[in-house]
Design a protein around this motif. Sequence first.
Motif, PDB file in Angstrom:
ATOM      1  N   ARG A 135       0.812  -1.224   0.000  1.00 31.01           N
ATOM      2  CA  ARG A 135       0.000   0.000   0.000  1.00 31.01           C
ATOM      3  C   ARG A 135       0.849   1.278   0.000  1.00 31.01           C
ATOM      4  O   ARG A 135       0.687   2.146  -0.862  1.00 31.01           O
ATOM      5  CB  ARG A 135      -0.952  -0.007   1.202  1.00 31.01           C
ATOM      6  CG  ARG A 135      -1.911   1.161   1.229  1.00 31.01           C
ATOM      7  CD  ARG A 135      -2.971   0.991   2.312  1.00 31.01           C
ATOM      8  NE  ARG A 135      -3.912   2.097   2.281  1.00 31.01           N
ATOM      9  CZ  ARG A 135      -3.707   3.277   2.888  1.00 31.01           C
ATOM     10  NH1 ARG A 135      -2.608   3.475   3.577  1.00 31.01           N
ATOM     11  NH2 ARG A 135      -4.603   4.251   2.799  1.00 31.01           N
ATOM     12  N   GLU A 136       1.755   1.402   0.962  1.00 33.19           N
ATOM     13  CA  GLU A 136       2.529   2.653   1.060  1.00 33.19           C
ATOM     14  C   GLU A 136       3.386   2.878  -0.186  1.00 33.19           C
ATOM     15  O   GLU A 136       3.475   3.999  -0.696  1.00 33.19           O
ATOM     16  CB  GLU A 136       3.403   2.648   2.320  1.00 33.19           C
ATOM     17  CG  GLU A 136       2.611   2.774   3.635  1.00 33.19           C
ATOM     18  CD  GLU A 136       1.670   3.978   3.667  1.00 33.19           C
ATOM     19  OE1 GLU A 136       2.128   5.086   3.314  1.00 33.19           O
ATOM     20  OE2 GLU A 136       0.485   3.806   4.007  1.00 33.19           O
ATOM     21  N   ILE A 153       1.139   4.118  -2.972  1.00 34.91           N
ATOM     22  CA  ILE A 153       0.761   5.530  -2.804  1.00 34.91           C
ATOM     23  C   ILE A 153       1.908   6.419  -3.284  1.00 34.91           C
ATOM     24  O   ILE A 153       1.709   7.378  -4.031  1.00 34.91           O
ATOM     25  CB  ILE A 153       0.402   5.841  -1.335  1.00 34.91           C
ATOM     26  CG1 ILE A 153      -0.842   5.054  -0.917  1.00 34.91           C
ATOM     27  CG2 ILE A 153       0.198   7.340  -1.129  1.00 34.91           C
ATOM     28  CD1 ILE A 153      -1.163   5.134   0.562  1.00 34.91           C
ATOM     29  N   THR A 154       3.120   6.069  -2.869  1.00 34.63           N
ATOM     30  CA  THR A 154       4.292   6.844  -3.287  1.00 34.63           C
ATOM     31  C   THR A 154       4.445   6.821  -4.806  1.00 34.63           C
ATOM     32  O   THR A 154       4.732   7.846  -5.429  1.00 34.63           O
ATOM     33  CB  THR A 154       5.556   6.293  -2.601  1.00 34.63           C
ATOM     34  OG1 THR A 154       5.378   6.421  -1.181  1.00 34.63           O
ATOM     35  CG2 THR A 154       6.801   7.053  -3.021  1.00 34.63           C
ATOM     36  N   GLU A 201       2.095   6.431  -7.032  1.00 32.62           N
ATOM     37  CA  GLU A 201       0.994   7.155  -7.681  1.00 32.62           C
ATOM     38  C   GLU A 201       1.099   8.661  -7.484  1.00 32.62           C
ATOM     39  O   GLU A 201       0.506   9.434  -8.226  1.00 32.62           O
ATOM     40  CB  GLU A 201      -0.349   6.678  -7.118  1.00 32.62           C
ATOM     41  CG  GLU A 201      -0.699   5.239  -7.460  1.00 32.62           C
ATOM     42  CD  GLU A 201      -1.155   5.104  -8.900  1.00 32.62           C
ATOM     43  OE1 GLU A 201      -0.380   4.548  -9.702  1.00 32.62           O
ATOM     44  OE2 GLU A 201      -2.260   5.559  -9.230  1.00 32.62           O
ATOM     45  N   ALA A 202       1.846   9.082  -6.443  1.00 32.28           N
ATOM     46  CA  ALA A 202       1.876  10.497  -6.061  1.00 32.28           C
ATOM     47  C   ALA A 202       2.979  11.242  -6.797  1.00 32.28           C
ATOM     48  O   ALA A 202       4.085  10.729  -6.954  1.00 32.28           O
ATOM     49  CB  ALA A 202       2.088  10.622  -4.562  1.00 32.28           C
ATOM     50  N   THR A 258      -1.790  13.404  -7.637  1.00 30.42           N
ATOM     51  CA  THR A 258      -1.439  12.205  -8.395  1.00 30.42           C
ATOM     52  C   THR A 258      -0.874  12.578  -9.761  1.00 30.42           C
ATOM     53  O   THR A 258      -0.920  13.737 -10.168  1.00 30.42           O
ATOM     54  CB  THR A 258      -2.672  11.308  -8.621  1.00 30.42           C
ATOM     55  OG1 THR A 258      -3.557  11.970  -9.523  1.00 30.42           O
ATOM     56  CG2 THR A 258      -3.386  11.006  -7.316  1.00 30.42           C
ATOM     57  N   ALA A 273      -4.285   9.414   0.138  1.00 31.77           N
ATOM     58  CA  ALA A 273      -3.698   8.115  -0.210  1.00 31.77           C
ATOM     59  C   ALA A 273      -3.655   7.875  -1.723  1.00 31.77           C
ATOM     60  O   ALA A 273      -3.653   6.732  -2.179  1.00 31.77           O
ATOM     61  CB  ALA A 273      -4.438   6.973   0.485  1.00 31.77           C
ATOM     62  N   ALA A 274      -3.615   8.960  -2.502  1.00 35.04           N
ATOM     63  CA  ALA A 274      -3.546   8.853  -3.974  1.00 35.04           C
ATOM     64  C   ALA A 274      -4.689   8.016  -4.542  1.00 35.04           C
ATOM     65  O   ALA A 274      -4.578   7.448  -5.628  1.00 35.04           O
ATOM     66  CB  ALA A 274      -2.197   8.285  -4.424  1.00 35.04           C
ATOM     67  N   VAL A 279      -5.614   5.233  -3.512  1.00 33.07           N
ATOM     68  CA  VAL A 279      -5.385   3.804  -3.272  1.00 33.07           C
ATOM     69  C   VAL A 279      -6.331   3.359  -2.160  1.00 33.07           C
ATOM     70  O   VAL A 279      -6.398   3.982  -1.107  1.00 33.07           O
ATOM     71  CB  VAL A 279      -3.912   3.542  -2.877  1.00 33.07           C
ATOM     72  CG1 VAL A 279      -3.713   2.098  -2.445  1.00 33.07           C
ATOM     73  CG2 VAL A 279      -2.993   3.893  -4.045  1.00 33.07           C
ATOM     74  N   LEU A 335      -5.723   0.601  -7.227  1.00 29.58           N
ATOM     75  CA  LEU A 335      -5.248   1.923  -7.626  1.00 29.58           C
ATOM     76  C   LEU A 335      -6.310   2.552  -8.535  1.00 29.58           C
ATOM     77  O   LEU A 335      -7.113   1.844  -9.138  1.00 29.58           O
ATOM     78  CB  LEU A 335      -3.933   1.810  -8.405  1.00 29.58           C
ATOM     79  CG  LEU A 335      -2.877   0.832  -7.875  1.00 29.58           C
ATOM     80  CD1 LEU A 335      -1.619   0.921  -8.726  1.00 29.58           C
ATOM     81  CD2 LEU A 335      -2.567   1.134  -6.423  1.00 29.58           C
TER      82      LEU A 335
END
Lengths: 286, 286
Positions: free
Chosen positions: A61-62, A65-66, A68-69, A84, A92-93, A95, A107
């Motif tokens: 997950r984390e 997010i990174t 997607e961001a 995003t 959380a983008a 997610v 996603l």
Amino acid sequence: MIMIFAPDGIGEVGADAALAQMIITAVRADQGGPLRDGDILVVTSKIISKAEGRSAPAAEREAMITAEAVSTVAQRGPLRIVRTRTGLVQAAAGVDNSNVSAELILLLPADADASAARLRAELQALTGLRLGVIISDTAGRAWRMGQTDHAIGASGVRVIERYAGRTDAYGNPLLVTEMALADELAAAADLVKGKLAGRPVAVVRGRSDLLTDEPETATDLVRDAGSDFFRYGSREAVLVALLAATGQAERFEALAGLSDDELAAAVLERCDPADATLVERILRSA
Amino acid sequence: MIMIFAPDGIGEVGADAALAQMIITAVRADQGGPLRDGDILVVTSKIISKAEGRSAPAAEREAMITAEAVSTVAQRGPLRIVRTRTGLVQAAAGVDNSNVSAELILLLPADADASAARLRAELQALTGLRLGVIISDTAGRAWRMGQTDHAIGASGVRVIERYAGRTDAYGNPLLVTEMALADELAAAADLVKGKLAGRPVAVVRGRSDLLTDEPETATDLVRDAGSDFFRYGSREAVLVALLAATGQAERFEALAGLSDDELAAAVLERCDPADATLVERILRSA
């Protein structure tokens, strides 16, 4: 008059699902069905993500997010509001682990406007009708409690109604009014879809005048970060300015998630000692 | 399935207009009419303001914005986004000159929840039906282009649907989902009302389950400024922190409207000369 309904029976959507056919079948079985010329379909992004295989193991997950961001907008502990790759500002983008099995996360679609265009083309080819498609997502807002659904993808639908140059019944020009129609359509659709009833698609009937062949997309609704007064949360805006002014602008993403004490220590580490008192005071005021 | 329609024929609303009766008559003449038990009426704030005499001479516009505003959220030249006495974040405090004669401006209703409650009581007394009332206004958003209608007053309607404690079909708890239903109802209603057609009232039929006797109001949708990550625009957040850190916090409202050069001069005027270089750099980075 508009009518909005959300058919039952779309069922579970797997990777490579024949989504257009599933939607046509489900709408046909509904009391509002079958689809008619001029209908606008509002489709929850979640089933687009599933059909496009945009899932990952929950443990990632984390990292997802990174990935997607593009940039942090605001962060407090585990809550990260980011911009995003497609310009959306989303916790959380986008997610999410709801409405998917517990070991997976979903996603957002990689390009929801393209997804909308593909789905519209398929729906139109299968039905021979002129249709519009909006892909919706659920998001929080500045200043207001709760979330609303808005449009992250669109095809064949006017997304903004511009009143500039038009006058009201009193002859006053409507200079600034630009209504985000696609967001209002997405919000309206949520009133019949809900989040738990297994109804990820709604049909809006009665605004066929909003159908267009112009290349309007939901990306038109994304405000350019450079012109956005609310590009950063209040605390982050102070941090960005302080880092830029002390020659350490590149550290923003690395520092944004720190607690107040950690942040002060990290920023001061690279400041001129003569500036330390003021820098710390500014950070504590942010 | 929901149906939304906006009757013609509400006509001009004067001060002390018998708004409830005007609405009932107009809805009755519409193909969707008459009102039915469980209907939710979404009423444009403008006609509430007119009925309540919330107008002022156009020449007093700036003074009225200042009177309606509690604090500045963001400001660039003549554009002032403020927090109003009722907590709304609105450009020009919602003071508007559209759909009113050119020599007048309209202020938002003083207490739109109270206005909604009064109108609902009158509508219910006149019809014997159980109804909900939402008062809508048009507002811009952070991060997104265009405006949407949202709820600034509500009575008899659930304004937020809380999913916390509920689980989806996969057994995942929906921890953070709280849908701002009243805002989605207001947005949906705009799709049939429009801004120019003289149709300031819409009827939403098909969500009678949202009617409630709980004391829910649109004020429940206002995020407390103290907990709002986006309490200030990015530039204003920097200014607030800088003024607080240099012992001149009370000057924020007076300085917020200045240009970059004026602002730097005004802030430096009261700073320790040793801090001047850094202060100016931070302001220029904001």
